[in-house]
Design a protein around this motif. Sequence first.
Motif, PDB file in Angstrom:
ATOM      1  N   LEU A  91     -13.639 -12.858  -4.842  1.00  0.00           N
ATOM      2  CA  LEU A  91     -12.842 -13.319  -3.713  1.00  0.00           C
ATOM      3  C   LEU A  91     -12.672 -14.831  -3.762  1.00  0.00           C
ATOM      4  N   ALA A  92     -11.515 -15.295  -3.333  1.00  0.00           N
ATOM      5  CA  ALA A  92     -11.338 -16.724  -3.088  1.00  0.00           C
ATOM      6  C   ALA A  92     -12.202 -17.073  -1.884  1.00  0.00           C
ATOM      7  N   SER A  93     -12.707 -18.286  -1.818  1.00  0.00           N
ATOM      8  CA  SER A  93     -13.636 -18.629  -0.735  1.00  0.00           C
ATOM      9  C   SER A  93     -13.026 -18.395   0.644  1.00  0.00           C
ATOM     10  N   GLY A  94     -11.729 -18.618   0.809  1.00  0.00           N
ATOM     11  CA  GLY A  94     -11.078 -18.379   2.099  1.00  0.00           C
ATOM     12  C   GLY A  94     -11.084 -16.913   2.500  1.00  0.00           C
ATOM     13  N   ASP A  95     -11.102 -16.018   1.513  1.00  0.00           N
ATOM     14  CA  ASP A  95     -11.129 -14.582   1.812  1.00  0.00           C
ATOM     15  C   ASP A  95     -12.482 -14.119   2.343  1.00  0.00           C
ATOM     16  N   LEU A  96     -13.515 -14.932   2.188  1.00  0.00           N
ATOM     17  CA  LEU A  96     -14.822 -14.579   2.751  1.00  0.00           C
ATOM     18  C   LEU A  96     -14.765 -14.499   4.276  1.00  0.00           C
ATOM     19  N   LEU A  97     -13.803 -15.176   4.877  1.00  0.00           N
ATOM     20  CA  LEU A  97     -13.674 -15.199   6.338  1.00  0.00           C
ATOM     21  C   LEU A  97     -12.922 -13.990   6.881  1.00  0.00           C
ATOM     22  N   LYS A  98     -12.257 -13.237   6.012  1.00  0.00           N
ATOM     23  CA  LYS A  98     -11.444 -12.104   6.457  1.00  0.00           C
ATOM     24  C   LYS A  98     -12.300 -10.854   6.631  1.00  0.00           C
ATOM     25  N   ASN A 115     -25.265   2.685  -8.876  1.00  0.00           N
ATOM     26  CA  ASN A 115     -24.192   1.692  -8.835  1.00  0.00           C
ATOM     27  C   ASN A 115     -24.318   0.750  -7.647  1.00  0.00           C
ATOM     28  N   ALA A 116     -23.738  -0.416  -7.819  1.00  0.00           N
ATOM     29  CA  ALA A 116     -23.636  -1.384  -6.719  1.00  0.00           C
ATOM     30  C   ALA A 116     -22.318  -2.132  -6.867  1.00  0.00           C
ATOM     31  N   ILE A 117     -21.688  -2.413  -5.733  1.00  0.00           N
ATOM     32  CA  ILE A 117     -20.490  -3.249  -5.708  1.00  0.00           C
ATOM     33  C   ILE A 117     -20.866  -4.520  -4.951  1.00  0.00           C
ATOM     34  N   VAL A 118     -20.731  -5.661  -5.634  1.00  0.00           N
ATOM     35  CA  VAL A 118     -21.243  -6.933  -5.131  1.00  0.00           C
ATOM     36  C   VAL A 118     -20.120  -7.964  -5.050  1.00  0.00           C
ATOM     37  N   VAL A 119     -20.146  -8.773  -3.991  1.00  0.00           N
ATOM     38  CA  VAL A 119     -19.165  -9.846  -3.800  1.00  0.00           C
ATOM     39  C   VAL A 119     -19.553 -11.056  -4.641  1.00  0.00           C
ATOM     40  N   ASP A 120     -18.578 -11.608  -5.339  1.00  0.00           N
ATOM     41  CA  ASP A 120     -18.746 -12.888  -6.008  1.00  0.00           C
ATOM     42  C   ASP A 120     -17.580 -13.769  -5.577  1.00  0.00           C
ATOM     43  N   VAL A 121     -17.701 -15.063  -5.791  1.00  0.00           N
ATOM     44  CA  VAL A 121     -16.705 -16.008  -5.289  1.00  0.00           C
ATOM     45  C   VAL A 121     -16.068 -16.745  -6.459  1.00  0.00           C
ATOM     46  N   LEU A 122     -14.752 -16.842  -6.411  1.00  0.00           N
ATOM     47  CA  LEU A 122     -14.020 -17.606  -7.418  1.00  0.00           C
ATOM     48  C   LEU A 122     -14.253 -19.097  -7.199  1.00  0.00           C
ATOM     49  N   SER A 123     -14.121 -19.868  -8.250  1.00  0.00           N
ATOM     50  CA  SER A 123     -14.322 -21.313  -8.108  1.00  0.00           C
ATOM     51  C   SER A 123     -13.143 -21.943  -7.374  1.00  0.00           C
ATOM     52  N   ASN A 124     -13.409 -23.085  -6.753  1.00  0.00           N
ATOM     53  CA  ASN A 124     -12.404 -23.844  -6.001  1.00  0.00           C
ATOM     54  C   ASN A 124     -12.115 -25.149  -6.722  1.00  0.00           C
ATOM     55  N   ASP A 125     -10.881 -25.604  -6.604  1.00  0.00           N
ATOM     56  CA  ASP A 125     -10.477 -26.922  -7.081  1.00  0.00           C
ATOM     57  C   ASP A 125     -10.821 -27.894  -5.952  1.00  0.00           C
ATOM     58  N   VAL A 126     -11.830 -28.736  -6.177  1.00  0.00           N
ATOM     59  CA  VAL A 126     -12.335 -29.597  -5.106  1.00  0.00           C
ATOM     60  C   VAL A 126     -12.444 -31.048  -5.565  1.00  0.00           C
ATOM     61  N   LEU A 127     -12.509 -31.919  -4.573  1.00  0.00           N
ATOM     62  CA  LEU A 127     -12.867 -33.317  -4.790  1.00  0.00           C
ATOM     63  C   LEU A 127     -14.314 -33.479  -4.332  1.00  0.00           C
ATOM     64  N   GLU A 169     -14.068 -28.004 -10.618  1.00  0.00           N
ATOM     65  CA  GLU A 169     -14.007 -26.585 -10.262  1.00  0.00           C
ATOM     66  C   GLU A 169     -15.428 -26.211  -9.868  1.00  0.00           C
ATOM     67  N   ARG A 170     -15.611 -25.791  -8.617  1.00  0.00           N
ATOM     68  CA  ARG A 170     -16.954 -25.426  -8.132  1.00  0.00           C
ATOM     69  C   ARG A 170     -16.901 -24.098  -7.412  1.00  0.00           C
ATOM     70  N   THR A 171     -17.946 -23.322  -7.590  1.00  0.00           N
ATOM     71  CA  THR A 171     -18.108 -22.099  -6.821  1.00  0.00           C
ATOM     72  C   THR A 171     -18.933 -22.462  -5.593  1.00  0.00           C
ATOM     73  N   LEU A 172     -18.347 -22.277  -4.433  1.00  0.00           N
ATOM     74  CA  LEU A 172     -18.999 -22.653  -3.179  1.00  0.00           C
ATOM     75  C   LEU A 172     -19.649 -21.438  -2.546  1.00  0.00           C
ATOM     76  N   ASN A 173     -20.734 -21.661  -1.840  1.00  0.00           N
ATOM     77  CA  ASN A 173     -21.435 -20.555  -1.189  1.00  0.00           C
ATOM     78  C   ASN A 173     -20.783 -20.130   0.115  1.00  0.00           C
ATOM     79  N   GLU A 174     -19.980 -21.002   0.692  1.00  0.00           N
ATOM     80  CA  GLU A 174     -19.290 -20.645   1.925  1.00  0.00           C
ATOM     81  C   GLU A 174     -17.869 -21.169   1.886  1.00  0.00           C
ATOM     82  N   ALA A 175     -17.041 -20.585   2.726  1.00  0.00           N
ATOM     83  CA  ALA A 175     -15.628 -20.944   2.753  1.00  0.00           C
ATOM     84  C   ALA A 175     -15.411 -22.233   3.543  1.00  0.00           C
ATOM     85  N   PHE A 176     -14.349 -22.943   3.198  1.00  0.00           N
ATOM     86  CA  PHE A 176     -13.903 -24.050   4.031  1.00  0.00           C
ATOM     87  C   PHE A 176     -13.305 -23.424   5.282  1.00  0.00           C
TER      88      PHE A 176
END
Length: 148
Positions: free
Chosen positions: A25-32, A67-79, A133-140
């Motif tokens: 998921l993109a980090s913003g999708d973690l909020l959905k 089996n397990a289905i696990v959430v991972d987060v895509l990296s973000n383009d950040v400053l 490019e960073r993988t963040l633990n929480e969404a902006f």
Amino acid sequence: MIIERVVANANEVSVDHLHKEKVYLASGDLLKRVQRVKTDHGRELGIRLTTERELHRGDILYMDDKNAIVVDVLSNDVLVIRPESLEVMGVIAHQIGNRHTPAQFDGDEMIVEYDYLIEEMLTRQQVAFSREERTLNEAFRPIGHSHD
């Protein structure tokens, strides 16, 4: 398959012995709370969380004996901003806040989503930063605001 709750988090429950599928998921999708996703194995899932809860990296959406289905987060383009003093941090934080740009902090670093205007401002003011490019633990989080 419809997912209505998170089983656990991989930081709390080991899934090493299970066959894992990941939902990236993109980090913003973690909020959905409601969304349609696809695992890295091509399985389509509907997520409709029944509680007021955000998704987090490592959340287990489904788990059985094999089996397990696990959430991972895509990296973000950040400053990643690394001001040399508290005074510079205050000035930069104020200017970024005036733009209503969400920020995260990690130690002495201020992290914001990439924006060429912020990059130009930091360059003009000679503030140390890097684009990464960073993988963040929480969404902006979007910032609600009013100038009443």
